[in-house]
Scaffold this motif. Structure first.
Motif, PDB file in Angstrom:
ATOM      1  N   VAL A 180      30.384  33.857  68.109  1.00 19.64           N
ATOM      2  CA  VAL A 180      31.603  34.044  67.787  1.00 19.64           C
ATOM      3  C   VAL A 180      32.392  32.845  67.147  1.00 19.64           C
ATOM      4  N   HIS A 235      32.854  44.968  57.890  1.00 15.24           N
ATOM      5  CA  HIS A 235      31.373  44.370  58.204  1.00 15.24           C
ATOM      6  C   HIS A 235      30.463  44.130  57.108  1.00 15.24           C
ATOM      7  N   ALA A 262      36.392  39.094  71.851  1.00 18.43           N
ATOM      8  CA  ALA A 262      34.971  39.549  71.707  1.00 18.43           C
ATOM      9  C   ALA A 262      34.022  39.083  72.315  1.00 18.43           C
ATOM     10  N   ALA A 317      34.622  45.308  68.702  1.00 19.17           N
ATOM     11  CA  ALA A 317      33.138  44.930  68.017  1.00 19.17           C
ATOM     12  C   ALA A 317      32.283  44.517  68.774  1.00 19.17           C
ATOM     13  N   VAL A 348      37.129  40.140  62.372  1.00 20.65           N
ATOM     14  CA  VAL A 348      37.902  40.741  63.668  1.00 20.65           C
ATOM     15  C   VAL A 348      39.242  39.930  63.358  1.00 20.65           C
ATOM     16  N   TYR A 355      31.529  49.826  64.811  1.00 21.11           N
ATOM     17  CA  TYR A 355      32.849  48.998  64.742  1.00 21.11           C
ATOM     18  C   TYR A 355      33.607  49.694  64.034  1.00 21.11           C
ATOM     19  N   VAL A 397      30.363  37.503  64.952  1.00 15.44           N
ATOM     20  CA  VAL A 397      31.949  37.987  64.904  1.00 15.44           C
ATOM     21  C   VAL A 397      32.799  36.795  64.156  1.00 15.44           C
ATOM     22  N   GLY A 428      38.645  42.867  68.501  1.00 14.18           N
ATOM     23  CA  GLY A 428      37.429  41.679  68.990  1.00 14.18           C
ATOM     24  C   GLY A 428      36.680  42.752  70.209  1.00 14.18           C
TER      25      GLY A 428
END
Lengths: 555, 281
Positions: A12, A304, A22, A338, A311, A358, A167, A335
């Motif tokens: 992340v 994505h 997330a 995801a 995010v 997502y 992420v 988040g």
């Protein structure tokens, strides 16, 4: 070749509310999660206006994911919400608390350094349990690819890292979103720019001057003619012992009107309406700035690519429609969604399917409908053009329009209009609702403010001087130094100004072969990393390395 | 890997901390004692070894009972698993030789033989740079000085170090030695953590050591000369072939300089005068 690199199930990037949500959701599901944050501490790179919402309709809220959040990390709840229409010293105020409370479980004022650094500790503890953890002072500078596929990230401070899920919660100037070709910094009309002052208040002054208890807070919004015709408005939020006062404008409007953002902030700070709250002892703790994506235009419906999921601000998930300003709550939801998408995809044996899942969740959970409301898109096609704007503006300002405004007030239509979420969603991004309408309302219905302001905001060089920097090599390169290409940065940059030598951008006239030429020069030392110049000037824009650059103490 | 780091308490020479009398003599009573700043580089080198290879970091010193707090400082500010203080009256007033003898005996006393012994580049007060190398000589271990970076090969039982050789042109020399070995870190030494796992371990260790430092005495071992089976004739003042014959005051700094603010407007004529000479033309 990438087999030699470190591997985590999930990486992340960015430990703001979106990244934190997330990461904690991944960790809760046993996913080995590494969080990389470029600030010396989470929150040190962040500025926000500062209200965070928990929406009744949202599948996730920050206090749902972090149960102690409100007691430990936020400031005051917003218990009253007002909108002030301003024309000179005349002000007409509407109580918009009902609009604010629509779909709102709670809403608190926050200061990002305190909030995000608290989240950082929780996220590190949770993710460490999974074999990952949170590292600060690490700047992720791009995507690692193998055979054209995204397989991980590259960093300034660490060897490349591979991951099954990446992420990107790396904010409005997301380098990963741009590397993936999912966002660009091209059009000023896709962005807002906010500047903010955090103002110190003497003990007990917040309660006394705003007539509230310790567990109450107030939000004020300001629109009308106090901003030289720039499209946008001002805000004031009460924190525990400080105030967050700022302005947010459409970036194209700042460019078109050649206005200086910090001067517009000063116009708000010195307006007599604020004298009752600011008193005679104005102490500014911090000046900050931030670029804000306009979700109506840039919220990516498909955020994505391969293993990469965007995010929060990185995906343009910032809802700003008239008085509705919501960003952090959407980042939290996104988040967590995801993370949820990855966990589901993994359990079905196909982690590469996380992106599609997502995207579907953003749609089915109603996030996209809030970020890009259909009603706005329809209204915008009708209302956002110059002809319609000048006709409505002329009509509003005509005697007939003014009679209409007075009649509407008598009938209670204005109160209704200002508290209608339905109307707020379709508000066009023209000067009519931001400038003309509030001004006419204030002129026709407002009362004169009799207080006098004694506030003297700090000059720009003092504001820059009060900020903390760990200066590094220049992180922005001016690609085209001609005034035509990059001159807008001189005024639009919140730490630059015409005829000011201590900022980032400076205009100079140079003589070449007998002719004179206006050029722009750049010094990134006082940069607050808002990203404005990346949009309005021709630059090659990167963040500074981990731990370097500006460090916000309030945020 | 077991690393032992040697340290010493020195007067805090930082501005605002240090105190001198009229003759320029250090006022020990008014100047706080702190961990020798150079020794923190040595401790960081030991921590890097633990992060990369696991094991243990022991911080050791010979000195008066007050040095416990010097050891605590190292544990808090950098890292230590355990602390060792070699302390009793018989060890007092030792020169570098007697100190080295005592320290080497202490190191011999560890149940687990150290793989690496680290020291900082000279102390801030004595500045001899003798104690560390003499200790290594007593132990008969190879010595590598001025180390700015190093790697340990656990299988081969070797250390490969980059050392800074200063001269008209500074050079980096790479040397290799078998373990156990003695390493003197240069003040240019920087620990390097290039993977997330190393940085996460580093973060864990830093958090743990700060917690441990709050109750440091639980991790402290104090040895006197009997514990080490040392003959008082060979340690402390009696075991010291050198004595400090005198101390000269530090010469006063040259006269103070004054900065005068200049009105920027007054500079305009100067700039105008210089204008024709400016620029690439």
């Amino acid at each position: 070749m990438t087999d030699d690199y470190e591997h985590y199930e999930a990486v992340v990037v960015g430990a703001g509310p979106g990244g934190a949500a997330a990461a904690v959701q991944l960790a809760n599901n046993g996913v080995e999660t590494l969080v990389l944050e470029r600030g010396v501490e989470s929150g040190s790179k962040n500025v926000s206006g500062g209200l965070i919402y928990a929406e009744e309709s949202a599948p996730y809220t920050i206090d749902g994911l972090f149960p102690e959040f409100r007691a430990a990390a936020s400031e005051r709840p917003v218990t009253n919400y007002y909108l002030h229409n301003v024309a000179g010293e005349r002000v007409k105020t509407f109580d918009v608390t009902p609009l604010h409370e629509h779909d709102t479980e709670w809403s608190d004022a926050v200061l990002r350094r305190k909030m995000d650094s608290w989240l950082e500790q929780r996220v590190h503890e949770e993710t460490r349990e999974t074999g990952g953890g949170l590292l600060t002072g690490v700047r992720v500078n791009g995507l690692l690819r193998e055979g054209g596929e995204i397989v991980g990230v590259t960093c300034d401070e660490l060897e490349p890292i591979t991951a099954d899920l990446i992420v990107a919660a790396d904010g409005v100037n997301s380098e990963l979103a741009r590397d993936a070709g999912l966002m660009d910094w091209e059009e000023p009309d896709e962005w807002f720019q906010g500047v903010k002052a955090v103002v110190d208040m003497p003990a007990g002054a917040v309660e006394e001057r705003f007539d509230i208890d310790e567990d109450e807070g107030v939000a004020h919004l300001f629109s009308g003619d106090l901003f030289e015709g720039a499209r946008g408005g001002g805000f004031l939020y009460t924190n525990e012992s400080t105030l967050s006062i700022g302005t947010v404008f459409h970036l194209d409007s700042i460019v078109d009107e050649s206005v200086e953002p910090q001067q517009l902030l000063d116009r708000l700070l010195t307006h007599p309406l604020l004298a009752q709250w600011l008193g005679d002892d104005y102490t500014e703790l911090e000046y900050g700035a931030k670029l804000v994506p306009d979700s109506k235009k840039v919220a990516n419906p498909s955020p994505h690519r391969g293993r990469l999921l965007l995010v929060g601000d990185a995906a343009g998930q910032m809802q700003a429609q008239g008085p509705i300003i919501k960003g952090m709550n959407h980042a939290v939801t996104a988040g967590a969604l995801a993370a949820e998408a990855f966990v589901e995809a993994r359990s079905r044996g196909d982690p590469t399917d996380a992106g599609e899942r997502y995207e579907h969740k953003l749609e089915s959970e109603g996030v996209m409908a809030k970020l890009r409301p259909r009603r706005y898109e329809l209204a915008a096609t009708l209302g956002e053009n110059d002809t319609v704007t000048s006709i409505t503006d002329s009509l509003l300002q005509s005697p007939l329009g003014r009679i209409g405004v007075r009649a509407a007030d008598k009938l209670g239509v204005l109160d209704w209009g200002y508290t209608s979420p339905f109307l707020a969603m379709m508000m066009p991004d023209t000067r009519t609702p931001y400038v003309t309408m509030p001004r006419v309302i204030a002129e026709e219905l407002g009362t004169r403010v009799t207080d006098e302001s004694t506030v003297e905001p700090p000059a720009l060089d003092e504001r820059i001087g009060d900020l903390t920097y760990d200066v590094d090599d220049p992180h922005i390169e001016l690609v085209d130094e001609s005034y035509e290409a990059s001159g807008a940065a001189v005024t639009a940059c919140p730490v630059s100004a015409e005829d000011f030598g201590g900022g980032c951008y400076r205009a100079e006239t140079i003589q070449t072969n007998g002719s004179t030429e206006r050029v722009v020069s750049l010094d990134t030392q006082p940069c607050v990393e808002c990203g404005t110049c990346a949009v309005v000037a021709e630059t090659d824009w990167d963040h500074p390395p981990g731990g370097k650059g500006v460090e916000f103490k309030q945020g | 890997m077991h690393s032992v780091v040697l340290t010493k308490g020195v007067p805090d020479f930082r501005e605002g901390q240090v105190s001198f009398d009229e003759d320029g003599h250090l006022e020990r009573g008014d100047t706080p004692t702190v961990m020798n700043p150079n020794d923190k580089f040595a401790l960081r080198a030991a921590l890097q070894t633990k992060v990369r290879h696991g094991g243990r970091v022991s911080l050791a010193s010979m000195g008066p009972p007050g040095y416990k707090e010097i050891l605590q400082e190292g544990m808090r500010d950098v890292y230590a698993d355990d602390l060792y203080l070699l302390s009793d009256r018989e060890m007092g007033a030792a020169d570098t030789w007697a100190t080295a003898m005592t320290l080497a005996t202490g190191i011999d006393q560890f149940e687990e033989e150290p793989d690496l012994l680290f020291a900082g580049f000279k102390t801030a007060d004595g500045e001899t740079g003798h104690t560390g190398p003499q200790t290594a000589w007593c132990l008969d271990w190879p010595t590598i000085t001025h180390v700015v970076a190093f790697e340990v090969d656990e299988t081969e039982r070797t250390i490969r170090a980059k050392r800074l050789v200063e001269g008209d042109v500074s050079e980096i020399e790479t040397v290799e030695a078998p373990l156990p070995a003695f390493v003197v870190t240069d003040p240019e030494f920087e620990a390097s953590y290039r993977t997330a796992r190393e940085r996460l371990r580093y973060k864990d260790f830093r958090a743990e050591t700060q917690e441990r430092a709050a109750a440091y005495e639980d991790h402290l071992t104090v040895w006197d000369h009997e514990d080490l089976n040392l003959d008082p004739d060979y340690i402390g003042l009696d075991g010291s072939p050198t004595i400090v014959a005198g101390v000269d005051p530090i010469p006063k700094a040259p006269s103070e300089r004054e900065a005068t603010m200049v009105d920027p407007d007054e500079m305009d004529p100067v700039f105008e005068e210089l204008q024709p000479f400016a620029g690439a033309d």
